[in-house]
Design a protein around this motif. Sequence first.
Motif, short mmCIF file in Angstrom:
data_model
loop_
_atom_site.label_atom_id
_atom_site.label_comp_id
_atom_site.label_asym_id
_atom_site.label_seq_id
_atom_site.Cartn_x
_atom_site.Cartn_y
_atom_site.Cartn_z
N ASN A 76 -5.45 -7.05 5.30
CA ASN A 76 -7.17 -6.98 4.75
C ASN A 76 -7.27 -5.47 4.22
OD1 ASN A 76 -9.82 -6.80 4.89
ND2 ASN A 76 -9.97 -7.77 6.83
N CYS A 77 -7.40 -5.35 3.07
CA CYS A 77 -7.63 -3.99 2.43
C CYS A 77 -8.90 -3.76 2.15
CB CYS A 77 -6.74 -3.95 1.19
SG CYS A 77 -4.72 -4.30 1.63
N GLN A 78 -10.08 -4.63 2.33
CA GLN A 78 -11.30 -4.59 1.95
C GLN A 78 -12.16 -3.13 2.19
OE1 GLN A 78 -13.01 -6.38 -0.37
NE2 GLN A 78 -11.32 -8.27 -0.16
N GLY A 79 -12.94 -2.58 1.46
CA GLY A 79 -13.65 -1.66 1.74
C GLY A 79 -13.51 -0.23 1.10
N ALA A 80 -12.36 -0.11 0.36
CA ALA A 80 -12.23 1.02 -0.42
C ALA A 80 -10.90 0.86 -1.62
CB ALA A 80 -11.52 2.19 0.64
N GLY A 81 -11.14 1.38 -2.60
CA GLY A 81 -10.13 1.30 -3.80
C GLY A 81 -10.15 2.50 -4.57
N TRP A 82 -9.24 2.48 -5.63
CA TRP A 82 -9.02 3.49 -6.56
C TRP A 82 -10.07 3.50 -7.80
CZ3 TRP A 82 -6.16 7.94 -6.59
CH2 TRP A 82 -6.11 8.44 -7.61
N CYS A 83 -10.38 4.53 -7.89
CA CYS A 83 -11.71 5.02 -8.99
C CYS A 83 -10.81 5.58 -10.16
CB CYS A 83 -12.68 5.93 -8.24
SG CYS A 83 -13.84 6.03 -9.42
N LYS A 84 -10.73 4.66 -11.20
CA LYS A 84 -10.19 5.21 -12.33
C LYS A 84 -11.04 6.38 -12.81
CE LYS A 84 -10.05 1.03 -14.32
NZ LYS A 84 -9.81 -0.09 -15.15
N VAL A 85 -12.21 6.49 -12.67
CA VAL A 85 -13.18 7.29 -13.37
C VAL A 85 -12.89 8.69 -12.51
CG1 VAL A 85 -15.45 8.25 -13.98
CG2 VAL A 85 -14.77 5.93 -14.32
N ALA A 86 -12.93 8.77 -11.19
CA ALA A 86 -13.13 10.04 -10.26
C ALA A 86 -11.54 10.21 -10.00
CB ALA A 86 -13.59 10.00 -9.08
N LYS A 87 -10.57 9.31 -10.27
CA LYS A 87 -9.13 9.53 -9.94
C LYS A 87 -8.90 10.06 -8.30
CE LYS A 87 -8.24 9.35 -14.25
NZ LYS A 87 -7.63 7.98 -15.09
N THR A 88 -9.52 9.12 -7.73
CA THR A 88 -9.61 9.15 -6.13
C THR A 88 -9.82 7.76 -5.73
OG1 THR A 88 -9.98 10.52 -4.35
CG2 THR A 88 -11.82 9.92 -5.71
N THR A 89 -9.49 7.81 -4.40
CA THR A 89 -9.88 6.50 -3.51
C THR A 89 -11.37 6.74 -3.09
OG1 THR A 89 -7.75 6.26 -2.78
CG2 THR A 89 -9.34 5.17 -1.42
N ARG A 90 -12.20 5.87 -3.42
CA ARG A 90 -13.55 5.60 -3.05
C ARG A 90 -14.07 4.69 -2.11
NH1 ARG A 90 -17.51 6.00 -8.17
NH2 ARG A 90 -16.95 7.99 -7.92
N ILE A 91 -14.62 5.00 -1.07
CA ILE A 91 -15.07 3.97 -0.12
C ILE A 91 -16.38 3.25 -0.57
CG2 ILE A 91 -15.79 3.62 2.28
CD1 ILE A 91 -13.83 5.96 3.06
N HIS A 92 -16.43 1.89 -0.62
CA HIS A 92 -17.68 1.46 -1.01
C HIS A 92 -18.23 0.28 0.01
CE1 HIS A 92 -15.02 -2.24 -1.77
NE2 HIS A 92 -14.24 -1.46 -2.25
N ASP A 93 -17.47 0.37 1.15
CA ASP A 93 -18.14 -0.36 2.18
C ASP A 93 -17.47 0.12 3.62
OD1 ASP A 93 -18.85 -2.31 4.16
OD2 ASP A 93 -18.18 -4.05 3.04
N GLU A 94 -18.42 0.64 4.37
CA GLU A 94 -18.10 1.55 5.46
C GLU A 94 -17.62 0.55 6.70
OE1 GLU A 94 -17.78 4.63 5.82
OE2 GLU A 94 -18.80 5.49 4.07
N SER A 95 -18.16 -0.63 6.66
CA SER A 95 -17.78 -1.65 7.70
C SER A 95 -17.39 -3.06 7.08
CB SER A 95 -18.80 -1.81 8.62
OG SER A 95 -20.18 -2.12 7.98
#
Length: 271
Positions: A76-95
């Motif tokens: 279960n990897c939901q909640g964060a993913g690699w952002c190709k623009v910012a070149k970093t992992t971005r959290i998009h769902d805290e829970s």
Amino acid sequence: AARSVGGCPIYVSDKPGNHNFELLKKLVLPDGSVLRAQLPGRPTRDCLFVDPARDGISLLKIWNVNKCTGVVGIFNCQGAGWCKVAKTTRIHDESPSTLTGSVQATDVDALAQAAGVDWNGETVVYAHRSGEVIQLPKGVSLPVTLKVLEYELFHFCPLKKITANISFAPIGLLDMFNTGGAVENLVVHLASDTKPELSTSLSGNQSPTATIALKVRGCGRFGAYSSQHPLKCKVGGAKIDFEYEPATGLLSFTVPVPEEEAYRWEVEIQV
């Protein structure tokens, strides 16, 4: 867990003195070698065109094969993913929510090649984290429920019909992430029952016996499925004690630490 089904080399980047040895022992054998899967780990067909990091409903499923078994890692990897623009992992769902999916033998594309020509599609499934052993008919799936950042490793062991009354499936080293990677070969030898009274008392009927010869790499708790109580087990030619759970068919015993690197134990199980 993901690296164990990736089929790739494993590198440890812990700082000196910060190693989690109990975790590393699930990946690495005492001689420093790894129970490495046969192929590159690949997503199962049902998650090829979904986003298991952002869509809020999908689990990531990665399959691989060993010489005699298959494995599916579910995450279960939901909640964060690699952002190709910012070149970093971005959290998009805290829970992120708990998700439910399913797993089945056909998720392992190459399982039939590992099983052999006489396989009818039935498997014995060993779940690494829960320790469950389940006999799974052909075409049947298992439900899987995972919280965020949880995982499970399902080892699919092709069930071999040795005689009308005997079925067997090797599982592997139960405490390793890639459990089935420990089983390198399986040969079945059929023989007439020389002690019918012993066979009758253990299995409830008189039937031929069979000796399953395995080549096993590594050490620790070894497990296999047997439809009836085994008569005896040998490791390296020496008779050993074993445990058998009639409710699940789980046969287990301890394989000792080998004195040589990359050593293969000769294991014999008579049923």
